[in-house]
Structure formats: C-alpha cells, structure tokens
Design a protein around this motif. Structure first.
Motif, PDB file in Angstrom:
ATOM      1  N   MET A   1       0.846  -1.195   0.000  1.00 38.22           N
ATOM      2  CA  MET A   1       0.000   0.000   0.000  1.00 38.22           C
ATOM      3  C   MET A   1       0.881   1.245   0.000  1.00 38.22           C
ATOM      4  SD  MET A   1      -2.743   1.340   2.867  1.00 38.22           S
ATOM      5  CE  MET A   1      -3.585  -0.232   2.987  1.00 38.22           C
ATOM      6  N   THR A   2       0.611   2.178  -0.874  1.00 35.70           N
ATOM      7  CA  THR A   2       1.289   3.480  -0.830  1.00 35.70           C
ATOM      8  C   THR A   2       0.226   4.559  -0.640  1.00 35.70           C
ATOM      9  OG1 THR A   2       1.321   3.447  -3.258  1.00 35.70           O
ATOM     10  CG2 THR A   2       3.352   2.794  -2.119  1.00 35.70           C
ATOM     11  N   TRP A   3      -0.280   5.158  -1.733  1.00 33.44           N
ATOM     12  CA  TRP A   3      -1.359   6.126  -1.595  1.00 33.44           C
ATOM     13  C   TRP A   3      -2.637   5.394  -1.190  1.00 33.44           C
ATOM     14  CZ3 TRP A   3       0.496  10.773  -1.428  1.00 33.44           C
ATOM     15  CH2 TRP A   3       1.607  11.120  -2.186  1.00 33.44           C
ATOM     16  N   PHE A   4      -3.266   5.850  -0.115  1.00 27.89           N
ATOM     17  CA  PHE A   4      -4.476   5.163   0.327  1.00 27.89           C
ATOM     18  C   PHE A   4      -5.669   6.097   0.508  1.00 27.89           C
ATOM     19  CE2 PHE A   4      -2.271   6.233   4.286  1.00 27.89           C
ATOM     20  CZ  PHE A   4      -3.284   6.696   5.104  1.00 27.89           C
ATOM     21  N   ALA A   5      -5.479   7.397   0.368  1.00 29.40           N
ATOM     22  CA  ALA A   5      -6.604   8.325   0.463  1.00 29.40           C
ATOM     23  C   ALA A   5      -6.250   9.606  -0.275  1.00 29.40           C
ATOM     24  CB  ALA A   5      -6.954   8.628   1.920  1.00 29.40           C
ATOM     25  N   LEU A   6      -7.271  10.236  -0.848  1.00 26.02           N
ATOM     26  CA  LEU A   6      -7.055  11.454  -1.635  1.00 26.02           C
ATOM     27  C   LEU A   6      -8.307  12.311  -1.575  1.00 26.02           C
ATOM     28  CD1 LEU A   6      -5.339  13.074  -3.739  1.00 26.02           C
ATOM     29  CD2 LEU A   6      -6.476  11.717  -5.514  1.00 26.02           C
ATOM     30  N   LEU A   7      -8.093  13.605  -1.355  1.00 27.31           N
ATOM     31  CA  LEU A   7      -9.196  14.565  -1.399  1.00 27.31           C
ATOM     32  C   LEU A   7      -8.900  15.607  -2.456  1.00 27.31           C
ATOM     33  CD1 LEU A   7     -11.825  15.855  -0.297  1.00 27.31           C
ATOM     34  CD2 LEU A   7     -10.383  17.137   1.309  1.00 27.31           C
ATOM     35  N   ASP A   8      -9.740  15.665  -3.481  1.00 28.26           N
ATOM     36  CA  ASP A   8      -9.685  16.739  -4.477  1.00 28.26           C
ATOM     37  C   ASP A   8     -10.543  17.870  -3.929  1.00 28.26           C
ATOM     38  OD1 ASP A   8      -9.999  18.483  -6.587  1.00 28.26           O
ATOM     39  OD2 ASP A   8     -10.436  16.947  -8.079  1.00 28.26           O
ATOM     40  N   CYS A   9      -9.905  18.936  -3.476  1.00 26.36           N
ATOM     41  CA  CYS A   9     -10.644  20.012  -2.809  1.00 26.36           C
ATOM     42  C   CYS A   9     -11.488  20.816  -3.785  1.00 26.36           C
ATOM     43  CB  CYS A   9      -9.684  20.927  -2.060  1.00 26.36           C
ATOM     44  SG  CYS A   9      -8.814  20.088  -0.722  1.00 26.36           S
ATOM     45  N   GLY A  10     -11.229  20.666  -5.093  1.00 28.37           N
ATOM     46  CA  GLY A  10     -12.068  21.332  -6.078  1.00 28.37           C
ATOM     47  C   GLY A  10     -13.448  20.720  -6.170  1.00 28.37           C
ATOM     48  N   THR A  11     -13.515  19.400  -6.071  1.00 28.20           N
ATOM     49  CA  THR A  11     -14.801  18.691  -6.145  1.00 28.20           C
ATOM     50  C   THR A  11     -15.326  18.301  -4.770  1.00 28.20           C
ATOM     51  OG1 THR A  11     -13.717  16.533  -6.355  1.00 28.20           O
ATOM     52  CG2 THR A  11     -14.151  17.769  -8.395  1.00 28.20           C
ATOM     53  N   ARG A  12     -14.429  18.360  -3.758  1.00 30.34           N
ATOM     54  CA  ARG A  12     -14.742  17.927  -2.381  1.00 30.34           C
ATOM     55  C   ARG A  12     -15.095  16.453  -2.337  1.00 30.34           C
ATOM     56  NH1 ARG A  12     -12.935  21.583   1.228  1.00 30.34           N
ATOM     57  NH2 ARG A  12     -14.509  21.010   2.773  1.00 30.34           N
ATOM     58  N   GLU A  13     -14.602  15.692  -3.303  1.00 27.24           N
ATOM     59  CA  GLU A  13     -14.883  14.259  -3.351  1.00 27.24           C
ATOM     60  C   GLU A  13     -13.695  13.482  -2.786  1.00 27.24           C
ATOM     61  OE1 GLU A  13     -15.929  12.992  -7.236  1.00 27.24           O
ATOM     62  OE2 GLU A  13     -17.741  14.222  -7.343  1.00 27.24           O
ATOM     63  N   PRO A  14     -13.888  12.801  -1.646  1.00 24.48           N
ATOM     64  CA  PRO A  14     -12.790  12.006  -1.093  1.00 24.48           C
ATOM     65  C   PRO A  14     -12.750  10.616  -1.718  1.00 24.48           C
ATOM     66  CG  PRO A  14     -14.644  11.998   0.426  1.00 24.48           C
ATOM     67  CD  PRO A  14     -15.049  12.852  -0.748  1.00 24.48           C
ATOM     68  N   TRP A  15     -11.559  10.060  -1.769  1.00 28.13           N
ATOM     69  CA  TRP A  15     -11.379   8.669  -2.204  1.00 28.13           C
ATOM     70  C   TRP A  15     -10.538   7.942  -1.171  1.00 28.13           C
ATOM     71  CZ3 TRP A  15      -6.540   6.471  -3.051  1.00 28.13           C
ATOM     72  CH2 TRP A  15      -6.555   5.153  -3.528  1.00 28.13           C
ATOM     73  N   VAL A  16     -10.944   6.731  -0.799  1.00 34.24           N
ATOM     74  CA  VAL A  16     -10.205   5.902   0.142  1.00 34.24           C
ATOM     75  C   VAL A  16     -10.161   4.484  -0.414  1.00 34.24           C
ATOM     76  CG1 VAL A  16     -10.126   4.952   2.478  1.00 34.24           C
ATOM     77  CG2 VAL A  16     -10.895   7.301   2.124  1.00 34.24           C
ATOM     78  N   ARG A  17      -8.995   3.869  -0.352  1.00 34.71           N
ATOM     79  CA  ARG A  17      -8.879   2.493  -0.826  1.00 34.71           C
ATOM     80  C   ARG A  17      -9.816   1.576  -0.043  1.00 34.71           C
ATOM     81  NH1 ARG A  17      -2.987   0.570  -2.508  1.00 34.71           N
ATOM     82  NH2 ARG A  17      -3.883  -1.343  -1.679  1.00 34.71           N
ATOM     83  N   GLU A  18     -10.417   0.626  -0.767  1.00 33.91           N
ATOM     84  CA  GLU A  18     -11.398  -0.257  -0.147  1.00 33.91           C
ATOM     85  C   GLU A  18     -10.801  -1.064   1.004  1.00 33.91           C
ATOM     86  OE1 GLU A  18     -13.214  -2.709  -3.062  1.00 33.91           O
ATOM     87  OE2 GLU A  18     -14.108  -1.035  -4.184  1.00 33.91           O
ATOM     88  N   ASP A  19      -9.554  -1.504   0.857  1.00 36.61           N
ATOM     89  CA  ASP A  19      -8.963  -2.332   1.908  1.00 36.61           C
ATOM     90  C   ASP A  19      -8.719  -1.549   3.190  1.00 36.61           C
ATOM     91  OD1 ASP A  19      -7.058  -0.830   0.626  1.00 36.61           O
ATOM     92  OD2 ASP A  19      -5.499  -2.360   0.667  1.00 36.61           O
TER      93      ASP A  19
END
Length: 359
Positions: A1-19
């Motif tokens: 695992m490296t990148w596991f979460a990301l927030l694009d502040c332009g869209t305010r849409e967070p992403w988190v790995r399922e695991d």
C-alpha cells in the motif's frame, strides 16, 4: 500500500482504498507507523493567516492536528496525541506571496523520524525540518483529514490532500508520462523504458549518457496535473502528455524576433489555451518518468525537445539529497548543474509565440 486516500478540494470528493475501510472494520484503532501527508495549497493573496488543515478528536484519548500558514511567512505544524505535542515551524519567507506551496509531512516511528518539508513546485525552493516522532497516528485521524466533515477544517485555497504509507520524496520531480517517445542512440524509446546507462540525443544533437532514470506515482492534481501538448504546435509531430511543470524547448525565427534569443523554455501549463495544450483527463494517480543527465539539458522527442531534470547544487545539501528520489545515490556521484541560460516564458508570452508561429 502506498497512496491510500485522496481529497480533491475542487470537487470535495474524497477517495479511500477499499482495503483501508475493511482494515478499520477489523481494527478500529489501527495505526499508521510510517507514512506521509501531502498537501498543496495556494497562498492567500491578501496576507491573511490560513488554517490549511485541522482536525480535533475529543474523548478519553484526545488528539489534534493543525497546519497553518501565517502572514509573516511561516508554516506551523502542531500535532497532539495524548500528552505528546509536536510543534514545528518552517520559515518560508514572505516573498512571492501568491505562490503555490507543497507541504509534505512524513514519519517513521520505528526510527523516531519525522520530517516537515515546504516547497514551491515552480522553483527549486525546498525547506526541510526534522523532528522526533514517537507515536504512530491513528488511521481514523488521518482519514478524517481526507474526509472533511465534523471537526475537520480545510482552507478554501487548499488544492488537494493525499495520504500515503511511504516516506514520500521531495525535491526535483519527474514530469514525463510513460508514453513520451525520446530519441536515443538506438532510435525512439518510450520514457518508461529509459534506464541508467542509456545514451540519449540532446537538443544540440550531441549524445549524452543517462546518469539515473527516476519515476514517481503522484496524485493527478495541482502541480502534478497532466497536460496534453498538441501537434502540430511548437514543432510537435505527435501529442505528448507531461506534467504541468514540464518545459518545452522552442527555437526559430519567431523566438528570435519576439524575445531576442535563439531558444526559450515554455512550461506546459503556459500552453493550456484550448489549442496548443489542454489539461488531460486522468485517473486519480499518474506515474511520471524523467532522466538525470550530466548537464542541464533538453532531450529530443520527434521534432521537439523537452527539458530534463535540473539539480542545481543539490548535492551540497545532504538533507535534501536524503529526502529526494536520489537518496540511494552517493552525493559525489550527483552532477552539479548550472543553468543553461534559457529564458522561461510566461503564459501571455507563450500565447503570443503560439499565435506568431500559427500565422
């Protein structure tokens, strides 16, 4: 695992790995013993203090995180977990108030290692401060930084927040997409296949050796956002996708007439004008490649040339080398680059040149 979460502040849409969510279901108080927080932000043009990112956890075991930028030119990090408080300050200076800042906070509790890095993506300006990190942050606390709700605060000028389980490197970064074709002594090769010892053709026509080839996966946001440079503008015979800070070396009579120089450098971001270039749709993360040459140079691609990595006097700065993509190389094996003296065009100058060449 490296990148596991990301927030694009332009869209305010967070992403988190399922695991990651699956791990939290099994271990509610899971920790992250090694990792990084990467944040990119615009500085306030009206010199106001900015709470870039903040979070507070209440309860029997309280904790908090705060990252601020002050009008006096400081970046202030405060992390609290139980009775342990970390307070670090980096003085970045007050010049260039409207610059973009890239801030990286990394830790490895097995080594009691902590590092705060403040960089300006458009320059070689990198400031590093080390500190002792004895307690691993909770995974839930880190995720709260990428899922802004409740007690999480994010400044409107922040562009993105990314979380990693690696000690993310800083300093000079690769900028070529894997599919960029580069001229070598044996013919065209894709950037993703280049390696140490390969021989490339420089913009001058000379053959030069590759001292090191580097790659890095990064969020496709902010200064890492990919740009498609379109043919036939600026001599390109095919489209190429690069990072927005990759620079194209351009020559010709229009360059001499407008700028009084034989060659100029144009950042890819300056060519995003609807015809010479546009931002390329991309997945959440992209991988860029680049090569290190003995001198500050540009390498040929079909009928054009792209700037390679510029290290300047980086080898004299042990802390920066150790924090960079070149941490595995002996400092005396790194070249000391001197600027080739190219003028770097601003956006309006690049548009003027594009219009002149089109005419």
């Amino acid at each position: 695992m490296t990148w596991f979460a990301l927030l694009d502040c332009g869209t305010r849409e967070p992403w988190v790995r399922e695991d990651v969510d699956a791990l939290l279901c099994q271990r509610e108080r899971a920790c992250v013993p090694k990792g990084s927080i990467l944040l990119e932000t615009r500085l306030s043009p009206d010199a106001r203090p900015q709470t870039l990112l903040a979070y507070k956890r209440s309860g029997p075991k309280p904790g908090s995180f705060s990252l601020m930028s002050t009008p006096h030119g400081s970046v202030v990090l405060v992390m609290a977990q139980g009775d342990t408080i970390i307070h670090e300050v980096v003085e970045r200076g007050r010049e260039a108030r409207t610059d973009t800042l890239q801030i990286t906070i990394s830790w490895d509790v097995s080594r009691r290692f902590g590092r705060l890095v403040v960089a300006r993506p458009e320059t070689e300006h990198v400031l590093i401060r080390h500190f002792a990190m004895n307690h691993a942050p909770l995974l839930t606390d880190l995720l709260a930084l990428s899922r802004p709700k409740g007690l999480t605060e994010i400044d409107p000028d922040v562009l993105f927040v990314a979380l990693s389980t690696a000690i993310e490197p800083v300093g000079p970064m690769p900028t070529l997409s894997p599919s960029v074709p580069v001229e070598t002594a044996q013919g065209l090769r894709l950037a993703t296949t280049l390696k140490q010892g390969d021989v490339l053709r420089a913009a001058s026509g000379k053959l030069v050796p590759v001292l090191q080839a580097v790659r890095r996966e990064v969020p496709a946001l902010g200064s890492f956002r990919p740009v498609r440079l379109r043919a036939p503008y600026f001599g390109l015979t095919q489209d190429v996708v690069v990072s927005r800070h990759q620079r194209l070396l351009v020559s010709g009579p229009e360059v001499e007439y407008l700028f009084g120089r034989e060659e100029v450098l144009i950042p890819a971001s300056a060519l995003v004008n609807g015809y010479a270039g546009h931002y390329e749709p991309a997945p959440r993360f992209v991988t860029y490649h680049q090569v290190l040459l003995p001198h500050h140079d540009a390498v040929r691609i079909p009928d054009a040339a792209l700037e390679t990595l510029y290290l300047g006097r980086m080898r004299r700065d042990k802390a920066l080398v150790d924090a960079s993509l070149f941490a595995g190389m002996a400092r005396n094996h790194l070249p000391e680059h001197h600027r080739a003296g190219y003028q770097v065009l601003r956006s309006f100058e690049a548009i003027s040149l594009a219009e002149a060449r089109a005419a």
